[in-house]
Write an enzyme that holds these catalytic residues in place. Structure first.
Site, mmCIF file in Angstrom:
data_model
loop_
_atom_site.group_PDB
_atom_site.id
_atom_site.type_symbol
_atom_site.label_atom_id
_atom_site.label_comp_id
_atom_site.label_asym_id
_atom_site.label_seq_id
_atom_site.Cartn_x
_atom_site.Cartn_y
_atom_site.Cartn_z
ATOM 1 N N HIS A 167 -6.918 -3.653 5.519
ATOM 2 C CA HIS A 167 -6.340 -2.173 5.254
ATOM 3 C C HIS A 167 -7.384 -1.461 4.381
ATOM 4 O O HIS A 167 -7.616 -0.362 4.645
ATOM 5 C CB HIS A 167 -4.949 -2.562 4.743
ATOM 6 C CG HIS A 167 -4.434 -1.145 4.165
ATOM 7 N ND1 HIS A 167 -4.820 -0.704 3.109
ATOM 8 C CD2 HIS A 167 -3.499 -0.346 4.835
ATOM 9 C CE1 HIS A 167 -4.031 0.529 2.756
ATOM 10 N NE2 HIS A 167 -3.286 0.773 3.956
ATOM 11 N N ASN A 168 -7.603 -2.084 3.459
ATOM 12 C CA ASN A 168 -8.505 -1.490 2.325
ATOM 13 C C ASN A 168 -9.974 -0.988 2.810
ATOM 14 O O ASN A 168 -10.703 -0.066 2.660
ATOM 15 C CB ASN A 168 -8.551 -2.288 1.171
ATOM 16 C CG ASN A 168 -7.222 -1.938 0.075
ATOM 17 O OD1 ASN A 168 -6.423 -1.613 0.637
ATOM 18 N ND2 ASN A 168 -7.221 -2.280 -1.108
ATOM 19 N N SER B 128 0.939 -1.190 -0.041
ATOM 20 C CA SER B 128 0.027 -0.042 -0.038
ATOM 21 C C SER B 128 0.762 1.408 0.080
ATOM 22 O O SER B 128 2.097 1.078 0.437
ATOM 23 C CB SER B 128 -0.864 0.147 1.199
ATOM 24 O OG SER B 128 -1.698 1.244 1.217
ATOM 25 N N LYS C 261 -4.205 -6.839 3.982
ATOM 26 C CA LYS C 261 -4.135 -5.848 3.030
ATOM 27 C C LYS C 261 -5.941 -5.556 2.637
ATOM 28 O O LYS C 261 -6.144 -4.565 2.766
ATOM 29 C CB LYS C 261 -3.515 -6.318 1.574
ATOM 30 C CG LYS C 261 -3.640 -5.251 0.507
ATOM 31 C CD LYS C 261 -3.110 -3.863 1.163
ATOM 32 C CE LYS C 261 -3.486 -2.790 0.298
ATOM 33 N NZ LYS C 261 -3.621 -2.375 -1.079
ATOM 34 N N GLU D 256 -9.593 1.881 4.784
ATOM 35 C CA GLU D 256 -9.479 3.039 3.933
ATOM 36 C C GLU D 256 -10.935 3.377 3.417
ATOM 37 O O GLU D 256 -11.060 4.653 3.454
ATOM 38 C CB GLU D 256 -8.521 2.343 2.716
ATOM 39 C CG GLU D 256 -8.060 3.288 1.655
ATOM 40 C CD GLU D 256 -7.244 2.532 0.450
ATOM 41 O OE1 GLU D 256 -6.422 2.090 0.699
ATOM 42 O OE2 GLU D 256 -7.888 2.512 -0.555
HETATM 43 N N1 LIG Z 1 -2.726 1.808 -8.089
HETATM 44 C C1 LIG Z 1 -2.562 1.741 -6.732
HETATM 45 O O1 LIG Z 1 -2.812 2.619 -5.991
HETATM 46 C C2 LIG Z 1 -2.569 0.411 -6.039
HETATM 47 C C3 LIG Z 1 -2.649 -1.066 -6.729
HETATM 48 N N2 LIG Z 1 -2.693 -2.272 -6.160
HETATM 49 C C4 LIG Z 1 -2.604 -3.357 -6.672
HETATM 50 O O2 LIG Z 1 -1.628 -3.632 -7.695
HETATM 51 C C5 LIG Z 1 -1.935 -4.484 -8.632
HETATM 52 C C6 LIG Z 1 -1.499 -3.518 -10.026
HETATM 53 O O3 LIG Z 1 -2.021 -2.274 -9.935
HETATM 54 P P1 LIG Z 1 -1.651 -1.078 -10.888
HETATM 55 O O4 LIG Z 1 -0.041 -0.970 -10.963
HETATM 56 O O5 LIG Z 1 -2.414 0.071 -10.502
HETATM 57 O O6 LIG Z 1 -2.383 -1.656 -12.310
HETATM 58 P P2 LIG Z 1 -2.036 -1.193 -13.714
HETATM 59 O O7 LIG Z 1 -3.232 -1.405 -14.592
HETATM 60 O O8 LIG Z 1 -1.621 0.455 -13.661
HETATM 61 O O9 LIG Z 1 -0.614 -2.030 -14.139
HETATM 62 C C7 LIG Z 1 -0.936 -3.290 -14.384
HETATM 63 C C8 LIG Z 1 -0.268 -3.600 -15.595
HETATM 64 O O10 LIG Z 1 -0.008 -5.065 -15.917
HETATM 65 C C9 LIG Z 1 -0.174 -5.168 -17.265
HETATM 66 N N3 LIG Z 1 -0.793 -6.702 -17.607
HETATM 67 C C10 LIG Z 1 -2.110 -6.803 -17.723
HETATM 68 N N4 LIG Z 1 -2.056 -8.088 -18.040
HETATM 69 C C11 LIG Z 1 -0.738 -8.598 -18.115
HETATM 70 C C12 LIG Z 1 -0.225 -10.138 -18.312
HETATM 71 N N5 LIG Z 1 -1.243 -11.071 -18.590
HETATM 72 N N6 LIG Z 1 1.022 -10.189 -18.295
HETATM 73 C C13 LIG Z 1 1.794 -9.118 -18.094
HETATM 74 N N7 LIG Z 1 1.391 -7.824 -17.735
HETATM 75 C C14 LIG Z 1 0.039 -7.688 -17.772
HETATM 76 C C15 LIG Z 1 -0.906 -4.085 -17.702
HETATM 77 O O11 LIG Z 1 -1.107 -3.968 -18.962
HETATM 78 P P3 LIG Z 1 -2.396 -3.091 -19.839
HETATM 79 O O12 LIG Z 1 -2.392 -1.793 -19.302
HETATM 80 O O13 LIG Z 1 -2.029 -3.329 -21.085
HETATM 81 O O14 LIG Z 1 -3.627 -3.916 -19.337
HETATM 82 C C16 LIG Z 1 -0.187 -2.847 -16.927
HETATM 83 O O15 LIG Z 1 0.849 -2.563 -17.778
HETATM 84 C C17 LIG Z 1 -3.367 -4.277 -8.599
HETATM 85 O O16 LIG Z 1 -3.836 -5.725 -7.991
HETATM 86 C C18 LIG Z 1 -3.793 -3.446 -7.631
HETATM 87 O O17 LIG Z 1 -5.165 -3.707 -6.967
HETATM 88 C C19 LIG Z 1 -2.167 -2.127 -4.742
HETATM 89 C C20 LIG Z 1 -2.055 -1.045 -3.985
HETATM 90 C C21 LIG Z 1 -2.137 0.300 -4.638
HETATM 91 O O1 LIG Z 2 -5.040 -0.787 -2.774
HETATM 92 C C1 LIG Z 2 -5.134 0.261 -2.646
HETATM 93 C C2 LIG Z 2 -4.427 1.161 -1.836
HETATM 94 O O2 LIG Z 2 -4.138 0.546 -0.520
HETATM 95 C C3 LIG Z 2 -5.924 1.018 -3.886
HETATM 96 O O3 LIG Z 2 -5.433 2.162 -4.008
HETATM 97 C C4 LIG Z 2 -7.160 0.372 -3.746
HETATM 98 O O4 LIG Z 2 -7.249 -0.727 -4.474
HETATM 99 C C5 LIG Z 2 -8.349 1.382 -4.362
HETATM 100 O O5 LIG Z 2 -9.268 0.727 -4.219
HETATM 101 P P1 LIG Z 2 -10.845 1.202 -4.854
HETATM 102 O O6 LIG Z 2 -10.240 1.430 -6.285
HETATM 103 O O7 LIG Z 2 -11.969 -0.020 -4.611
HETATM 104 O O8 LIG Z 2 -11.051 2.562 -4.244
#
Ligand SMILES: NC(=O)C1=CN([C@@H]2O[C@H](COP(=O)(O)OP(=O)(O)OC[C@H]3O[C@@H](n4cnc5c(N)ncnc54)[C@H](OP(=O)(O)O)[C@@H]3O)[C@@H](O)[C@H]2O)C=CC1
Ligand SMILES: O=C(CO)[C@H](O)[C@H](O)COP(=O)(O)O
Length: 472
Positions: A187-188, A130, A184, A191
């Site tokens: 945590h959410n 997070s 986690k 949140e």
């Molecule tokens: N954003 C946030 O604040 C937070 C996110 N998370 C979690 O982390 C994870 C990633 O989130 P986030 O970085 O925001 O997501 P994004 O969508 O920004 O990034 C994911 C990436 O994975 C790629 N992808 C999709 N499918 C595949 C595949 N089969 N093989 C390889 N690459 C692939 C996507 O490509 P494409 O764009 O082409 O689909 C994209 O570039 C999620 O589970 C999210 O819930 C956790 C904490 C915070």
């Molecule tokens: O994991 C996170 C932060 O800790 C992501 O930002 C969270 O998935 C956002 O959730 P939602 O899109 O349901 O508001």
């Protein structure tokens, strides 16, 4: 030329993956990234500016340039994509390779994946992370679960990249199996609760006290210097000042009032219901996101029935003071409910969670970081098995001292028709929890009357049934 072998592989180079790659590289680790999306790969390659980072959309190249045993992190969207990635990788993984899912996967999926991979002696860890984009780049809070011995292989790296709170890394092994992803998820859930409560405070101050964005910025900034000090209060203060790029307004006034969600809040509520742990503020926060999304229906209803009509004649400064207290009170209850859920889940799922450690690693890096977490940590340090923080002297005192504010604020909201459901849920939870008697005797009587469900008595042991005078 000597071929470079990378310490770690990162699958998914989006918001989180790409920033974590930079963070790992800053800390001395070499990382190769893989993404199906070629533009993510090209951007990273172009902008990395160091040989410690590379990227490819060729899976063979990715796998062949990793040191063995391989250690791979996945940061792809949760759900089917995680299974797809695992299926693609599995034929190329060998004994002792380690795959870590850093995404927001459902804990039951993590259990299933761990079991499937362990059959082939491939290690799997479900790791919550997070802190959003900036956290991933400069230090997130990291919540690892899985086999402890396997965690030890990556502990040094995780400690290096994590946030630090009072110089302590915001990461520690939490428990076996899906412990990390469960923590986690909660945590959410917390949140969601915090965000809804802050939104209600905003609603009251904007509608009741007719506060401008500048005034709201000042109030939230001031709050952030006191007991409410937290990341979410801090970013809220700044949000009010952000200018819109397309018009002359502030961006907050141009954003549609319809909240989205990816599911982790609802999963928290769902599992709490299954475990019979009351977490009403989180439940309400999920429902309010749902309700906000009924934008069209709300507008029709507004045309039919009108909305709140506020003619607030009180003192604005008093209202600000009471809202601050109400927020503090209700924010405490969200952490109370999340921690109570973790205690029950820990036993049910055999995680053996240490709540003191969880509070400690939430003090930095993550979205729910707050000054209050130091007090929560201290309460669980004194009483590790505490079932509910309200039972601790420190927290019962905090709630007793701030209850006047929340009662006043709820009265104000109700009086003017401004919805404050999460605050109401927080107060009702507190009032119910500290009630030695609740009217559940009547519910038991009704159940026994219509369905012969039986009841217990308060004056003797046993199970009883009454032949009620039922209406024919
Ligand atoms: N954003 C946030 O604040 C937070 C996110 N998370 C979690 O982390 C994870 C990633 O989130 P986030 O970085 O925001 O997501 P994004 O969508 O920004 O990034 C994911 C990436 O994975 C790629 N992808 C999709 N499918 C595949 C595949 N089969 N093989 C390889 N690459 C692939 C996507 O490509 P494409 O764009 O082409 O689909 C994209 O570039 C999620 O589970 C999210 O819930 C956790 C904490 C915070
Ligand atoms: O994991 C996170 C932060 O800790 C992501 O930002 C969270 O998935 C956002 O959730 P939602 O899109 O349901 O508001």
């Amino acid at each position: 030329m000597k071929e470079t072998k990378f310490d770690y592989g990162m699958i998914g180079l989006g918001t989180m993956g790409c920033n974590l790659v930079y963070n790992m590289s800053d800390n001395g680790y070499t990382v190769i990234g893989f993404d199906k999306n070629r533009s993510q790969v090209e951007t990273l390659k172009k902008e990395a500016g160091t040989e410690k980072i590379s990227a490819t959309s060729d899976l063979n190249e990715f796998l062949n340039t990793l040191k063995t045993p391989k250690v791979i992190i996945m940061l792809v969207p949760a759900g089917k994509i995680v299974d797809d990635v695992i299926s693609e990788l599995k034929p190329f993984l060998s004994k002792n390779d380690l795959l870590m899912d850093f995404g927001n996967s459902h804990f039951t999926d993590t259990n299933r994946r761990s079991e499937q991979l362990e059959e082939s002696a491939i290690h799997f860890m479900g790791v919550g992370i997070s802190g959003g984009e900036l956290g991933a780049r400069h230090g997130p809070s990291i919540m690892p679960g899985g086999p402890k011995k396997v965690y030890e292989r990556v502990a040094e790296m995780l400690k290096a990249v994590s946030a630090k709170a009072n110089n302590e890394p915001c990461v520690t092994w939490l428990g076996p199996g899906s412990a990390g992803h469960y923590v986690k998820m909660v945590h959410n859930g917390i949140e969601y609760g915090l965000m809804q409560l802050i939104a209600e405070a905003y609603h009251l101050l904007k509608e009741c006290a007719a506060m401008s964005n500048d005034e709201l910025h000042t109030v939230f900034s001031k709050w952030n210097e006191g007991e409410l000090q937290s990341y979410l209060i801090e970013i809220t203060a700044d949000i009010f000042m952000q200018k819109d790029e397309l018009t002359d307004s502030r961006i907050i006034d141009r954003i549609l009032d319809s909240a989205k969600q990816k599911g982790t809040g609802a999963w928290t509520s769902e599992d709490a219901m299954n475990l019979q742990v009351p977490i009403p503020v989180i439940d309400i926060a999920v429902s309010m996101r749902d309700l906000s999304a009924y934008k069209n229906e709300r507008e029709v209803a507004h045309q039919n029935m009108g909305g709140s009509e506020v003619k607030f004649t009180g003192d604005k400064n008093d209202l600000v003071k009471w809202v601050e207290q109400a927020l503090y009170f209700s924010i405490i209850t969200v952490y109370v409910q999340g921690m109570a859920l973790l205690q029950v889940a820990s036993k049910k799922y055999k995680y053996d969670l240490k709540l003191e450690d969880i509070a400690a690693i939430w003090r930095g890096g993550c979205i729910i970081r707050a000054a209050l977490l130091e007090d929560i940590r201290s309460a669980f340090s004194k009483q590790p098995d505490l079932s509910n923080l309200i039972l601790s002297v420190a927290f019962s005192k905090k709630l007793m001292q701030s209850q006047e504010g929340i009662r006043k604020v709820i009265q104000t909201g109700v009086g003017f028709g401004i919805p404050v459901p999460a605050m109401m849920g927080a107060l009702a939870y507190f009032d119910s929890y500290r009630s030695g008697w609740l009217p559940a005797n009547l519910i038991q009587a009704q159940r026994d009357d219509f369905g012969a469900h039986t009841y217990e008595r308060n004056d003797r042991e046993g199970i009883f049934h009454t032949h009620w005078n039922q209406k024919k």
